[in-house]
Scaffold this motif. Sequence first.
Motif, PDB file in Angstrom:
ATOM      1  N   THR A 198     -10.428 -17.859 -11.546  1.00 29.68           N
ATOM      2  CA  THR A 198     -10.508 -19.170 -10.906  1.00 29.68           C
ATOM      3  C   THR A 198     -11.977 -19.539 -10.765  1.00 29.68           C
ATOM      4  O   THR A 198     -12.788 -18.711 -10.330  1.00 29.68           O
ATOM      5  N   GLU A 199     -12.325 -20.765 -11.135  1.00 32.11           N
ATOM      6  CA  GLU A 199     -13.712 -21.225 -11.055  1.00 32.11           C
ATOM      7  C   GLU A 199     -13.762 -22.616 -10.444  1.00 32.11           C
ATOM      8  O   GLU A 199     -12.753 -23.330 -10.384  1.00 32.11           O
ATOM      9  N   ILE A 200     -14.956 -23.001 -10.023  1.00 33.18           N
ATOM     10  CA  ILE A 200     -15.220 -24.366  -9.559  1.00 33.18           C
ATOM     11  C   ILE A 200     -16.219 -24.998 -10.515  1.00 33.18           C
ATOM     12  O   ILE A 200     -17.303 -24.450 -10.735  1.00 33.18           O
ATOM     13  N   TRP A 201     -15.816 -26.105 -11.116  1.00 31.16           N
ATOM     14  CA  TRP A 201     -16.698 -26.854 -12.006  1.00 31.16           C
ATOM     15  C   TRP A 201     -17.100 -28.150 -11.314  1.00 31.16           C
ATOM     16  O   TRP A 201     -16.237 -28.924 -10.871  1.00 31.16           O
ATOM     17  N   GLU A 202     -18.399 -28.368 -11.220  1.00 31.01           N
ATOM     18  CA  GLU A 202     -18.921 -29.629 -10.677  1.00 31.01           C
ATOM     19  C   GLU A 202     -19.296 -30.526 -11.853  1.00 31.01           C
ATOM     20  O   GLU A 202     -20.129 -30.159 -12.677  1.00 31.01           O
ATOM     21  N   VAL A 203     -18.664 -31.678 -11.926  1.00 31.30           N
ATOM     22  CA  VAL A 203     -18.871 -32.586 -13.053  1.00 31.30           C
ATOM     23  C   VAL A 203     -19.372 -33.922 -12.545  1.00 31.30           C
ATOM     24  O   VAL A 203     -18.843 -34.469 -11.568  1.00 31.30           O
ATOM     25  N   SER A 204     -20.400 -34.459 -13.190  1.00 33.61           N
ATOM     26  CA  SER A 204     -20.915 -35.781 -12.841  1.00 33.61           C
ATOM     27  C   SER A 204     -21.271 -36.531 -14.117  1.00 33.61           C
ATOM     28  O   SER A 204     -21.369 -35.936 -15.197  1.00 33.61           O
ATOM     29  N   GLY A 205     -21.429 -37.838 -14.000  1.00 32.37           N
ATOM     30  CA  GLY A 205     -21.711 -38.663 -15.161  1.00 32.37           C
ATOM     31  C   GLY A 205     -22.879 -39.592 -14.927  1.00 32.37           C
ATOM     32  O   GLY A 205     -23.073 -40.082 -13.815  1.00 32.37           O
ATOM     33  N   GLU A 206     -23.636 -39.837 -15.977  1.00 30.16           N
ATOM     34  CA  GLU A 206     -24.790 -40.727 -15.883  1.00 30.16           C
ATOM     35  C   GLU A 206     -24.427 -42.154 -16.265  1.00 30.16           C
ATOM     36  O   GLU A 206     -23.643 -42.388 -17.185  1.00 30.16           O
ATOM     37  N   MET A 207     -25.008 -43.113 -15.535  1.00 26.81           N
ATOM     38  CA  MET A 207     -25.039 -44.534 -15.877  1.00 26.81           C
ATOM     39  C   MET A 207     -23.717 -45.278 -15.694  1.00 26.81           C
ATOM     40  O   MET A 207     -23.724 -46.495 -15.523  1.00 26.81           O
ATOM     41  N   MET A 208     -22.570 -44.589 -15.743  1.00 23.12           N
ATOM     42  CA  MET A 208     -21.278 -45.257 -15.620  1.00 23.12           C
ATOM     43  C   MET A 208     -20.224 -44.205 -15.293  1.00 23.12           C
ATOM     44  O   MET A 208     -20.524 -43.005 -15.232  1.00 23.12           O
ATOM     45  N   ARG A 209     -18.993 -44.638 -15.072  1.00 18.61           N
ATOM     46  CA  ARG A 209     -17.900 -43.697 -14.837  1.00 18.61           C
ATOM     47  C   ARG A 209     -17.399 -43.150 -16.174  1.00 18.61           C
ATOM     48  O   ARG A 209     -17.192 -43.904 -17.123  1.00 18.61           O
TER      49      ARG A 209
END
Length: 282
Positions: A198-209
Amino acid sequence: GRRGDTILVNGAVNPLAAVPNRLVRLRLVNASNARIYELSFSDRRSFHWIATEGGLLERAVALEAITLAPGQRAEVLVDFTDGRPASLVTAADSNSSMMGGMGLMGGGAGRTDAAAPATVLRFEPRPSGQARASAAVPSLLASRTRPDASKAVRRRRLILNMGMGGMMGSGSGGGGLTINGKPFDMNRIDEAVKLGSTEIWEVSGEMMRHPIHIHGVHFDVLTRGGGQPDILDQGPRDTVLVKEPVELLIRFDQPAKSAPFMYHCHILEHEDNGMMGQFSVE
């Protein structure tokens, strides 16, 4: 990504669906290149959201609107017992980068104005030929055991990058459409995961969704922007919209050794131009 000038439903233009005048279950999938649908009914009737791409929710959620990003699926229950026609409509799609007029985000002549609302599907209730079924929605839909966040063995961070190269559709390195600064390379394994972990992934995006899609798993949204998840984040998912950092709790139960799984932005032009990675599970 590009938006076309016509919305199709099961391949039909301006479709009309004849439905029985009772509770009706709709299965919805956003198969568009890039458009995010903000769906509601023209008469503002409410409906019940009951399932995601990963299966049933534990309990039905009463809504007046639901967001579907490319690749996302939803199942809803709509009550047509009043016999009144209604249309499923979408609000404006405001999702674009700061440089939306360039390259991949460019529209071209004759393109539907994504900033304008549009009708997706018209419904015409008709007598079902039998006594109307009860419009009651079950209080409990399904029970499921979520992964235990305290047993996560690793945290990973994915940033969906957009640079000038990506806006012009190059898909190459040096600031294009990438994840963690690296364009997709089918000869490279970006992440190696242990089977059963089991892991935790933090995901984010640049400039838009960006709709991040992860193959071979279903995940739970733990946090969004450092706070509680949105109401539409609940349930087992494989695709979720990100811009602000979103923490995903994932258990990896499907092996992927000889043929790795992929994770990618589900905007077609983004993934095809490099916003994609691969991970093994063994």
